[in-house]
Write an enzyme that holds these catalytic residues in place. Structure first.
Site, PDB file in Angstrom:
ATOM      1  N   LYS A  22    -131.946  41.335 -69.455  1.00 36.21           N
ATOM      2  CA  LYS A  22    -132.642  40.375 -70.410  1.00 36.21           C
ATOM      3  C   LYS A  22    -133.620  39.672 -69.784  1.00 36.21           C
ATOM      4  CE  LYS A  22    -130.564  36.301 -71.471  1.00 36.21           C
ATOM      5  NZ  LYS A  22    -131.350  35.177 -71.236  1.00 36.21           N
ATOM      6  N   ASN A  23    -133.345  39.076 -68.511  1.00 33.71           N
ATOM      7  CA  ASN A  23    -134.080  38.118 -67.757  1.00 33.71           C
ATOM      8  C   ASN A  23    -135.388  38.694 -67.073  1.00 33.71           C
ATOM      9  OD1 ASN A  23    -132.521  36.081 -68.871  1.00 33.71           O
ATOM     10  ND2 ASN A  23    -131.544  35.669 -67.068  1.00 33.71           N
ATOM     11  N   ARG A  97    -135.715  29.111 -75.141  1.00 35.05           N
ATOM     12  CA  ARG A  97    -136.555  28.332 -74.020  1.00 35.05           C
ATOM     13  C   ARG A  97    -137.336  29.229 -73.151  1.00 35.05           C
ATOM     14  NH1 ARG A  97    -135.424  27.149 -70.225  1.00 35.05           N
ATOM     15  NH2 ARG A  97    -136.621  25.367 -70.063  1.00 35.05           N
ATOM     16  N   CYS A 121    -130.716  22.633 -73.197  1.00 31.36           N
ATOM     17  CA  CYS A 121    -129.731  23.382 -73.984  1.00 31.36           C
ATOM     18  C   CYS A 121    -128.349  22.878 -73.509  1.00 31.36           C
ATOM     19  CB  CYS A 121    -130.142  24.953 -73.531  1.00 31.36           C
ATOM     20  SG  CYS A 121    -129.899  25.132 -71.952  1.00 31.36           S
ATOM     21  N   ARG A 126    -133.143  21.137 -68.784  1.00 34.82           N
ATOM     22  CA  ARG A 126    -133.830  22.467 -68.598  1.00 34.82           C
ATOM     23  C   ARG A 126    -135.678  21.916 -68.674  1.00 34.82           C
ATOM     24  NH1 ARG A 126    -131.316  27.054 -70.182  1.00 34.82           N
ATOM     25  NH2 ARG A 126    -133.045  28.201 -68.691  1.00 34.82           N
ATOM     26  N   PRO A 127    -136.055  20.993 -67.844  1.00 28.10           N
ATOM     27  CA  PRO A 127    -137.312  20.380 -67.811  1.00 28.10           C
ATOM     28  C   PRO A 127    -138.264  21.710 -67.274  1.00 28.10           C
ATOM     29  CG  PRO A 127    -136.183  19.755 -65.802  1.00 28.10           C
ATOM     30  CD  PRO A 127    -135.222  20.306 -66.581  1.00 28.10           C
ATOM     31  N   VAL A 128    -139.609  21.453 -67.731  1.00 32.29           N
ATOM     32  CA  VAL A 128    -140.637  22.594 -67.373  1.00 32.29           C
ATOM     33  C   VAL A 128    -141.830  21.931 -66.632  1.00 32.29           C
ATOM     34  CG1 VAL A 128    -140.390  24.380 -69.374  1.00 32.29           C
ATOM     35  CG2 VAL A 128    -141.703  22.269 -69.536  1.00 32.29           C
ATOM     36  N   ASP A 129    -141.522  20.758 -65.780  1.00 35.61           N
ATOM     37  CA  ASP A 129    -142.513  19.749 -65.292  1.00 35.61           C
ATOM     38  C   ASP A 129    -143.189  20.854 -64.055  1.00 35.61           C
ATOM     39  OD1 ASP A 129    -139.648  19.781 -64.166  1.00 35.61           O
ATOM     40  OD2 ASP A 129    -140.408  18.347 -62.852  1.00 35.61           O
ATOM     41  N   LEU A 130    -142.319  21.680 -63.330  1.00 39.66           N
ATOM     42  CA  LEU A 130    -142.899  22.433 -62.326  1.00 39.66           C
ATOM     43  C   LEU A 130    -143.833  23.435 -62.854  1.00 39.66           C
ATOM     44  CD1 LEU A 130    -139.741  22.830 -60.084  1.00 39.66           C
ATOM     45  CD2 LEU A 130    -141.248  20.898 -60.117  1.00 39.66           C
ATOM     46  N   ASP A 310    -125.698  32.345 -63.275  1.00 42.01           N
ATOM     47  CA  ASP A 310    -125.084  33.198 -64.611  1.00 42.01           C
ATOM     48  C   ASP A 310    -123.939  34.028 -64.622  1.00 42.01           C
ATOM     49  OD1 ASP A 310    -128.736  34.027 -65.531  1.00 42.01           O
ATOM     50  OD2 ASP A 310    -127.608  32.047 -65.423  1.00 42.01           O
ATOM     51  N   ILE A 332    -127.063  24.679 -59.503  1.00 39.54           N
ATOM     52  CA  ILE A 332    -128.336  24.906 -60.344  1.00 39.54           C
ATOM     53  C   ILE A 332    -128.673  24.142 -61.571  1.00 39.54           C
ATOM     54  CG2 ILE A 332    -129.788  26.871 -61.358  1.00 39.54           C
ATOM     55  CD1 ILE A 332    -129.409  27.157 -58.266  1.00 39.54           C
ATOM     56  N   ARG A 402    -127.236  36.918 -77.729  1.00 37.75           N
ATOM     57  CA  ARG A 402    -128.519  36.681 -77.091  1.00 37.75           C
ATOM     58  C   ARG A 402    -128.575  37.477 -75.857  1.00 37.75           C
ATOM     59  NH1 ARG A 402    -130.279  30.655 -76.676  1.00 37.75           N
ATOM     60  NH2 ARG A 402    -131.646  31.852 -75.460  1.00 37.75           N
TER      61      ARG A 402
HETATM   62  C1  EPZ Z   1    -133.860  31.442 -65.422  1.00 34.11           C
HETATM   63  O1  EPZ Z   1    -133.843  30.037 -66.043  1.00 34.11           O
HETATM   64  C2  EPZ Z   1    -133.113  32.372 -66.302  1.00 34.11           C
HETATM   65  N1  EPZ Z   1    -133.447  32.480 -67.627  1.00 34.11           N
HETATM   66  C3  EPZ Z   1    -131.434  31.706 -66.506  1.00 34.11           C
HETATM   67  O2  EPZ Z   1    -130.637  32.578 -67.161  1.00 34.11           O
HETATM   68  C4  EPZ Z   1    -131.093  31.498 -65.245  1.00 34.11           C
HETATM   69  O3  EPZ Z   1    -129.753  30.629 -65.114  1.00 34.11           O
HETATM   70  C5  EPZ Z   1    -131.952  30.599 -64.208  1.00 34.11           C
HETATM   71  O4  EPZ Z   1    -133.148  31.132 -64.047  1.00 34.11           O
HETATM   72  C6  EPZ Z   1    -131.570  30.400 -62.784  1.00 34.11           C
HETATM   73  O5  EPZ Z   1    -131.244  31.853 -62.223  1.00 34.11           O
HETATM   74  C7  EPZ Z   1    -134.829  33.425 -67.853  1.00 34.11           C
HETATM   75  O6  EPZ Z   1    -135.004  33.801 -66.810  1.00 34.11           O
HETATM   76  C8  EPZ Z   1    -134.983  33.698 -68.977  1.00 34.11           C
HETATM   77  P1  EPZ Z   1    -134.819  27.732 -63.179  1.00 34.11           P
HETATM   78  P2  EPZ Z   1    -135.069  29.088 -65.453  1.00 34.11           P
HETATM   79  O7  EPZ Z   1    -136.422  27.200 -63.693  1.00 34.11           O
HETATM   80  O8  EPZ Z   1    -136.324  29.710 -65.139  1.00 34.11           O
HETATM   81  C9  EPZ Z   1    -135.045  23.214 -62.576  1.00 34.11           C
HETATM   82  C10 EPZ Z   1    -129.214  33.135 -68.817  1.00 34.11           C
HETATM   83  O9  EPZ Z   1    -127.819  32.862 -69.312  1.00 34.11           O
HETATM   84  N2  EPZ Z   1    -136.172  23.008 -63.007  1.00 34.11           N
HETATM   85  O10 EPZ Z   1    -134.841  28.722 -62.101  1.00 34.11           O
HETATM   86  O11 EPZ Z   1    -135.169  28.218 -66.889  1.00 34.11           O
HETATM   87  C11 EPZ Z   1    -134.057  23.357 -63.606  1.00 34.11           C
HETATM   88  O12 EPZ Z   1    -133.608  22.162 -64.448  1.00 34.11           O
HETATM   89  C12 EPZ Z   1    -130.298  32.198 -68.606  1.00 34.11           C
HETATM   90  O13 EPZ Z   1    -129.622  34.397 -69.072  1.00 34.11           O
HETATM   91  C13 EPZ Z   1    -137.007  21.826 -63.141  1.00 34.11           C
HETATM   92  O14 EPZ Z   1    -136.366  20.824 -62.723  1.00 34.11           O
HETATM   93  O15 EPZ Z   1    -134.187  28.300 -64.631  1.00 34.11           O
HETATM   94  C14 EPZ Z   1    -132.593  23.790 -62.866  1.00 34.11           C
HETATM   95  O16 EPZ Z   1    -131.797  22.934 -62.305  1.00 34.11           O
HETATM   96  C15 EPZ Z   1    -129.612  30.752 -68.536  1.00 34.11           C
HETATM   97  N3  EPZ Z   1    -138.414  21.826 -63.627  1.00 34.11           N
HETATM   98  C16 EPZ Z   1    -133.460  24.907 -61.557  1.00 34.11           C
HETATM   99  O17 EPZ Z   1    -134.772  24.033 -61.592  1.00 34.11           O
HETATM  100  C17 EPZ Z   1    -138.755  23.027 -63.930  1.00 34.11           C
HETATM  101  O18 EPZ Z   1    -140.004  22.932 -64.420  1.00 34.11           O
HETATM  102  C18 EPZ Z   1    -133.498  26.197 -61.606  1.00 34.11           C
HETATM  103  O19 EPZ Z   1    -134.123  26.405 -63.017  1.00 34.11           O
HETATM  104  C19 EPZ Z   1    -138.049  24.156 -64.069  1.00 34.11           C
HETATM  105  C20 EPZ Z   1    -136.860  24.128 -63.214  1.00 34.11           C
END
Ligand code: EPZ
Length: 425
Positions: A22-23, A97, A121, A126-130, A310, A332, A402
């Protein structure tokens, strides 16, 4: 709403075909926006999230055709000849998301994008600031208005050095996709190394992108004027494979996971070995069964190649019936223990302190009516139900749909007493 009913106590034995990840499929679908030619994707899993992403891409003007059945046969053709819109609306983004993954490609292709801020969620804010900060470094002008990310790059994106302060999977994917059409060179430092990121990079290279350092935490992308048609097959889902490995372990059964790759699960194989579970490579995938009982072991989630977050919930379900104790630490996400209260209703002995959960193994769980809260918590409750005495009913299984393709069919084919109960119309 549908539910899943399980009568526990059956040992699982047989072979399970692992679906496309999926990812990996979600960013692969989004990268069709980077070209006006056809992207052909094989091994696309049949999941609710894929349907949601397809609906979003359709709104943006992408022509999508799908043929073949689920499993390795499903082939999806996507063509973004022209874009009908550059807006990802709230009603679609709030469902999933990962819709944020159209932000980078739209900016790169059309020099503009308006994407609803994805809400949080169950597992965290789940911020997207980065993502936003990195796109600004590539020259995008971004404002946040009325819950939307408004991004413009009137002169196109320009390569830059991007250093992520923490590993972000979709952040790395968004920037990597955007950089393929930026002017000049982009370096991503502290890039995510997940197999799904690698799979996306391989597809982008097949489309004509220039990416070096694939699989490492330092990616160098040299922008091109345009990308072209390509064919790519989605990598097998290591999280699905890890989930079924734990299903074999928790039922004291034996499963061959067809298509699973040991190279994607080394850290999982290591902790399962500590727990007494063997995971061995076969000609078609991985064979999993208990070797030396089921023993408590400590687990800490980390970015790849560490133990994936995950699989944390699934591992916790397994440890609930292990001999001895297990300390499970989630590094995480800030709220990824939603499965704990539901597992405790099944008789588990778990104590949570901040980001760690101490699991004391019990001889047997008892079936109960439980509620799914997020994708991976849902499947951990299903695993517990497979091992529990009596009947477990799992509600709100839209979470499961999902991320898991035909879960109950795959498990039933290996001896599980499990069925989907359709909600009364
Ligand atoms: C991806 O989410 C996966 N989703 C998630 O899978 C997975 O748990 C996660 O990576 C970690 O491996 C998809 O690939 C679609 P991150 P993502 O950005 O990219 C923080 C599932 O069950 N962060 O790696 O959203 C964040 O809050 C899902 O299949 C910021 O602070 O995760 C987290 O603490 C759940 N700012 C950490 O980084 C940002 O702009 C890692 O998040 C982005 C992230």
């Amino acid at each position: 709403m549908d539910s899943i009913r399980i009568i526990g106590g059956k040992q699982l034995k047989g072979r399970i075909h692992i679906s496309g990840a999926k990812n990996a499929a979600l960013p692969l679908l989004a990268c069709c926006l980077l070209t006006d030619e056809t992207l052909t994707l094989g091994n696309v899993p049949h999941l609710a999230d894929i349907i949601t992403m397809s609906n979003l891409l359709g709104k943006l003007g992408v022509d999508i055709s799908l043929n073949g059945t689920s499993g390795a046969g499903r082939v999806m053709e996507l063509k973004a000849a022209t874009l009908a819109s550059t807006t990802a609306p709230y009603d679609l983004v709030r469902q999933m998301r990962a819709s944020i993954l159209v932000l980078g490609p739209l900016l790169a292709r059309a020099n503009e994008a308006k994407v609803s801020l994805p809400g949080g969620c169950a597992i965290g804010s789940r911020p997207v600031d980065l993502h936003i900060a990195a796109l600004q470094k590539l020259g995008a002008v971004i404002t946040l208005d009325n819950g939307y990310i408004n991004a413009h790059a009137p002169n196109g994106l320009k390569g830059a050095e991007i250093t992520f302060p923490m590993v972000t999977v979709t952040g790395t994917e968004n920037i990597m996709m955007a950089a393929t059409l930026a002017k000049g060179e982009t370096t991503i430092v502290n890039a995510a190394r997940e197999p799904e990121v690698v799979d996306l990079a391989h597809c982008l290279v097949a489309m004509g992108a220039q990416i070096e350092g694939i699989g490492s935490d330092r990616l160098r992308i040299t922008g091109k004027d345009k990308l072209h048609a390509a064919k790519h097959s989605v990598v097998p889902d290591r999280i699905e494979a890890g989930t079924f490995a734990m299903a074999a372990a928790i039922t004291d059964g034996e499963l061959e996971l067809i298509g699973a790759k040991m190279e994607h699960l080394n850290s999982v194989a290591a902790i399962l070995a500590e727990a007494g579970i063997g995971m061995a490579e076969t000609a078609e995938g991985l064979m999993v069964r208990r070797i030396d009982g089921l023993n408590g072991t400590d687990v800490m989630t980390e970015p790849y190649p560490g133990v994936p977050t995950d699989l944390q919930a699934q591992m916790m379900a397994l440890m609930c019936v292990a001999n001895g104790a297990s300390m499970i630490t989630e590094t995480i996400f800030e709220n990824r223990f939603m499965h704990v209260p539901e597992l405790k209703r099944m008789g588990a002995n778990i104590t949570v302190h901040d980001s760690s959960a101490l699991v004391r193994g019990v001889p047997l769980l008892t079936g109960a009516e439980v509620m799914a809260t997020d994708l991976r918590a849902s499947v951990s409750l299903a695993l517990a139900g497979l091992a529990a005495r009596g009947e477990t009913t799992l509600n709100r299984i839209y979470h499961l749909d999902r991320g898991y393709e035909r879960l109950e069919e795959k498990l039933a084919a290996c001896g599980a007493d499990i069925e989907r109960v359709k909600a009364a119309a």
